[in-house]
Structures are given as C-alpha cells and as structure tokens.
Enzyme design. Sequence first.
Site, PDB file in Angstrom:
ATOM      1  CB  THR A  11      -0.876  -0.006   1.283  1.00 13.35           C
ATOM      2  OG1 THR A  11      -1.588  -1.236   1.320  1.00 13.35           O
ATOM      3  CG2 THR A  11      -1.833   1.144   1.310  1.00 13.35           C
ATOM      4  CB  VAL A  12       3.342   2.580   2.402  1.00 13.42           C
ATOM      5  CG1 VAL A  12       4.116   3.879   2.566  1.00 13.42           C
ATOM      6  CG2 VAL A  12       2.361   2.401   3.547  1.00 13.42           C
ATOM      7  N   GLY A  63       1.276   7.948  10.801  1.00  8.40           N
ATOM      8  CA  GLY A  63       0.988   8.069   9.366  1.00  8.40           C
ATOM      9  C   GLY A  63       1.335   9.417   8.775  1.00  8.40           C
ATOM     10  N   GLY A  69      -6.487  -0.693   3.946  1.00  6.13           N
ATOM     11  CA  GLY A  69      -5.023  -0.590   4.029  1.00  6.13           C
ATOM     12  C   GLY A  69      -4.539   0.055   5.316  1.00  6.13           C
ATOM     13  CE  LYS A  80       2.065   3.401  14.234  1.00  6.57           C
ATOM     14  NZ  LYS A  80       0.644   3.262  13.904  1.00  6.57           N
ATOM     15  N   GLY A 116      -2.965   4.406   6.107  1.00  4.42           N
ATOM     16  CA  GLY A 116      -3.506   4.454   4.750  1.00  4.42           C
ATOM     17  C   GLY A 116      -2.454   4.898   3.748  1.00  4.42           C
TER      18      GLY A 116
HETATM   19  N1  HSE Z   1      -1.568  -0.298  11.256  1.00  3.14           N
HETATM   20  C1  HSE Z   1      -1.191   1.027  11.534  1.00  3.14           C
HETATM   21  C2  HSE Z   1      -2.372   1.763  12.132  1.00  3.14           C
HETATM   22  C3  HSE Z   1      -0.724   1.692  10.272  1.00  3.14           C
HETATM   23  O1  HSE Z   1      -3.484   1.248  12.051  1.00  3.14           O
HETATM   24  O2  HSE Z   1      -2.201   2.814  12.692  1.00  3.14           O
HETATM   25  C4  HSE Z   1       0.144   2.873  10.504  1.00  3.14           C
HETATM   26  O3  HSE Z   1       1.279   2.576  11.227  1.00  3.14           O
END
Ligand code: HSE
Length: 430
Positions: A14-15, A136, A189, A207, A304
């Site tokens: 996706t990314v 993100g 995604g 994170k 996303g």
């Molecule tokens: N799976 C992660 C989320 C994607 O839902 O935040 C971004 O890191």
Amino acid sequence: MSEPLKVGIAGLGTVGIGVIKILTQNADIIEQRAGRKIEVVAVSARSKSKDRGIDLGAYDWVDNTADIATHDNVDVVVELIGGSEGTAADLVRSSLDNARHVVTANKALIAHHGFELAQKAENNGVCLMYEAAVAGGIPVIKTIREGLAANKFRAVYGILNGTCNYILSVMRESGRDFYDVLKDAQKFGYAEADPAFDIEGVDAAHKLCILTSIAFGVKPDFDAIKVQGIAQINSTDIAYATEFGYRIKLLGVARKIEDKIMQVVEPCLVPIDSPMGIIEDVYNAVYVEGDFVETPLMTGKGAGERPTASSVVADIIDIARGVSVPTFGVPANSLKDAKWIDIGETNARYYLRLAVIDKPGVVADISAILKDQEISIEGMVQRGHDPGQCVPIVLTLHNARHVNMLRAVSIIKDLDACKEKPCLMRIEEL
Ligand code: HSE
C-alpha cells in the site's frame, strides 16, 4: 539545479505504491521544494508479476531485495517491507553500511533496533529517516525533534493506532461487531500485515517507544512498555463509557516523573469532549507537554496509502535538500538508558466491568475485596434483573494504586459468581 536524487524502493505494498504515485503526481512541486528532481530508479518486491495498478516498467526491477543496498544508481533506500527482523532489517543495516540514506516506515525496526541503527547512520555519514513510522501522515517526528527542540518535555501521549481507533469509532457508531469492522480496516489498508499487532497494542507501542526516545533523549526500549490491546472491549463497555461521558481510546502515554519515565499503551476512558475524546475514525493524535510551548496537539490520518506516503516523501525531500538531523534528535551516543517507572506504583481512577451471576451477596463480596485493597467505589451500575443468570456490573473507582487494582481484579475473577474475564480500564482526564 543539482543532480537528481535517486531512490530505490523495497516493498511495493500500500505505502510503496503510494510513494510512487505522489512522486509522480506532485513531481513539479516536489522538485521545486527539494531543489532537485527526485527519481525512482529501482524497485523490489516479492512478486514481479502482481498487478499493483500502476506501470512499473520505467524502474529497474531488482530481484534480490538486498541488492538495492548496493545498487550503483541508488542514493536513498526506501524500506517499506516492514518487520523488526529479516529482510527489512538486513536491508537497512546493509544500506547504512554502504553509505546510502535510508527512509523507512518501519516502526518495529526503529523501536527494536533504533539505537544501533542510529549509530550506524552517524558512523557512515548518512540519514536514517522514519517520519512515516509514527502517526501516518502527521509530521510528529519532525515537529517534536525539530520544531519543539528547545523544550523540555513532561509528557507525550496520543492515539497512535488508526486501526484501533477506527474499530472503536465504528463499533460505537454502528453497533457492528469487532472482527467485522477489523475486516474493513484491512480492506482500506490501515491494518498491519499481521493485524494482531494493531489490536494487541504492539503497533502503538512501537510508535510510543520512538516518541519517548525523541522526547526524553533516551534509548528506545520496547520491552519497557506495558502493553494491552483492545480485544477485550465489547459493546457493553462502549455503551457504558458513552453513558458516563467518556470515549474508549487506545492510548500510548509516556510521562516523566522526576528522573523516571513511565510508558504504557492501553485502552482508557477519556472525556468525550477532551482532545483525545474527539479523535475518531482512522485519525491519530499526538499531544505533548513542553515547558515553553505548553500543549500542542497534532492530529491527522494515522494510516492508509496517501497519508503514509506523504510522510515518506517528506523525508526524501529533506534528504534532497541536504537536511541532516540526528536520528533521535541528539547524537546517538548521547542517548541515555532510561530509568523506567513501575506501572504498578502509579495511581488512577478505574472502570471495571464484570459479568457475574445475579444472586444475593455477589456485590457484597466484590465490595469486600475492593475494601481489602483500599479501593473506594465511586459508582456502580447493574441494569436488568435476571436472577441466577449472568449480568454485567460496571463500577467506577476512585484513585487507586495500580498494583492494588490488579490484585483485586485477580481475586474477583476467581469468585464462583464471576463468569467472564473482568475488563479493567484506566480513566484518564487528559
Ligand atoms: N496499522 C497502523 C495503524 C498503520 O493502524 O495505525 C500505521 O502505522
């Protein structure tokens, strides 16, 4: 105009596809801002034949992903494979060793090996950039590491997983089932390759680990985070939380208390109209408490294709501009080993949902156990009347020591009348 900056992309999920699209669609403005062209020259992924909806014919296809690290034409390796070990980790190490800049969205890798990789980047005179790894499309890394670099931080916390926030929001709004909503998050995604990482809180913990390191100048230490996911939350919790004036959010919290730091990821109740309570859907939010800046709040889409690609390309643009900042905002060798706070010694108000048999004496037993642990009941709700059957009882509790709360829950869970694992959540007045 300088020479173009040449990029090799490993991982075309996706990314990865989003990165190619944004570099193509916004090529003019990106070139103007970067002061030079940014060209994708090489790509690599598991399957060459898969239809990814875009033409990859202009790029050199590299069969062996590891070869991107030594590709003659590549200045920047963009690692979008994911995972803290294996192909992604080998590629990033090898790229840095070969003096290639690295841009990655791989939070697991940075959380587990960030210190070692930061040293490698510095020793080889290249950048290791990872804006897309946290929240993100929101530029939280750059904001905390650079924009707020003059501040001492007391806390950094937020909603760090888009999938969980999406699931909790949609469950509340639509009454749909947990796993049904998760399927949508996968389709859009948002979810990790292994969605257990999302719903068990591991992704948010990766994170938080990175944010803690940047905010407090300490080595990332994933194992120091207490992590709990959202799988035990059901529609009863969501309904009661709303009735009490709260939303349930998976929060990552890092707080400095004197010279120690607490790090925790867990679902919490937060007031509906609070900065965290109003963040819904796939949106993330990161809130910091700085001594001079006070309390800025950053929010935006946390997952996303397009938001995440936006952050990846922002890092590539910085490299094209010649911007170079230490990986965690300070020279790697000055990162300290943190002293971590034992979560058991922290205090909070709590929400506790029990599923118990409706019969005389059950509430008295529960109250006695709470009394023994010096926990005071603030409120209690039992709706419905079903003698001899299982009913939910929801309690809110005054400020209590976490370790006492856990002890009480473990005794209550063993009562004959208790028929399900209790659901315990902190109430945060953030
Ligand atoms: N799976 C992660 C989320 C994607 O839902 O935040 C971004 O890191």
